[in-house]
Design a protein around this motif. Structure first.
Motif, PDB file in Angstrom:
ATOM      1  N   THR A 187      -2.592   8.155   2.112  1.00 12.85           N
ATOM      2  CA  THR A 187      -3.516   8.386   0.992  1.00 12.85           C
ATOM      3  C   THR A 187      -5.006   8.671   1.649  1.00 12.85           C
ATOM      4  O   THR A 187      -5.309   8.192   2.347  1.00 12.85           O
TER       5      THR A 187
ATOM      6  N   THR B 124      -4.488  10.770  -9.428  1.00 16.41           N
ATOM      7  CA  THR B 124      -4.529   9.490  -8.766  1.00 16.41           C
ATOM      8  C   THR B 124      -3.495   8.532  -9.620  1.00 16.41           C
ATOM      9  O   THR B 124      -3.079   8.883 -10.527  1.00 16.41           O
TER      10      THR B 124
ATOM     11  N   LYS C 299       0.859  -1.240   0.017  1.00 21.09           N
ATOM     12  CA  LYS C 299      -0.033   0.043   0.035  1.00 21.09           C
ATOM     13  C   LYS C 299       0.615   1.128   0.024  1.00 21.09           C
ATOM     14  O   LYS C 299       1.994   1.298   0.432  1.00 21.09           O
TER      15      LYS C 299
ATOM     16  N   ALA D 288      -3.807   4.994  -4.769  1.00 17.40           N
ATOM     17  CA  ALA D 288      -3.505   6.212  -4.140  1.00 17.40           C
ATOM     18  C   ALA D 288      -3.854   7.451  -4.693  1.00 17.40           C
ATOM     19  O   ALA D 288      -4.275   7.234  -6.030  1.00 17.40           O
TER      20      ALA D 288
END
Length: 115
Positions: free
Chosen positions: A47, A98, A43, A109
């Motif tokens: 975000t 994005t 990840k 994110a």
């Protein structure tokens, strides 16, 4: 004591979120014009990242796998970032940007740039 209780209640109200709303912790750019995004555990964090125009975002791969930071609209692509490596990009325009990891497309994110 009365003043302390009033302060505690005010502090609690300041962090209240409307029912059904999702709270996102805003992460502003630091005063030196740089902001960091950590890549780990498959990840990007944080975000959304909220920055001001002109800020340099530095992605740092802290995980054991290779990743990319790739714009959804083709504005940038870091190429493969091996563990321990970095990628930098300056955001000169306001807007919402994005991005994803092209190796692991489920990793997504957002960066929100204010004018």
């Amino acid at each position: 004591m009365k003043r302390l209780v009033g302060f505690a209640m005010a502090a609690c109200l300041a962090f209240a979120v409307a029912p059904g709303a999702v709270a996102h912790a805003a992460t502003p750019a630091s005063t030196n014009g740089k902001a960091k995004v950590k890549i780990s555990d498959f990840k990007f964090a944080p975000t959304p990242l909220q920055i001001t125009k002109g800020t340099v975002v530095i992605w740092v791969n802290n995980g054991p796998s290779t990743h990319t930071t790739t714009s959804d609209t083709g504005k940038w692509d870091s190429g493969p970032l091996a563990p321990g490596t970095k990628f930098k990009k300056r955001f000169g325009k306001a807007g919402t940007f994005t991005y994803h990891c092209s190796i692991h497309p489920f990793m997504t994110a957002e960066i929100d740039v204010s004018g």
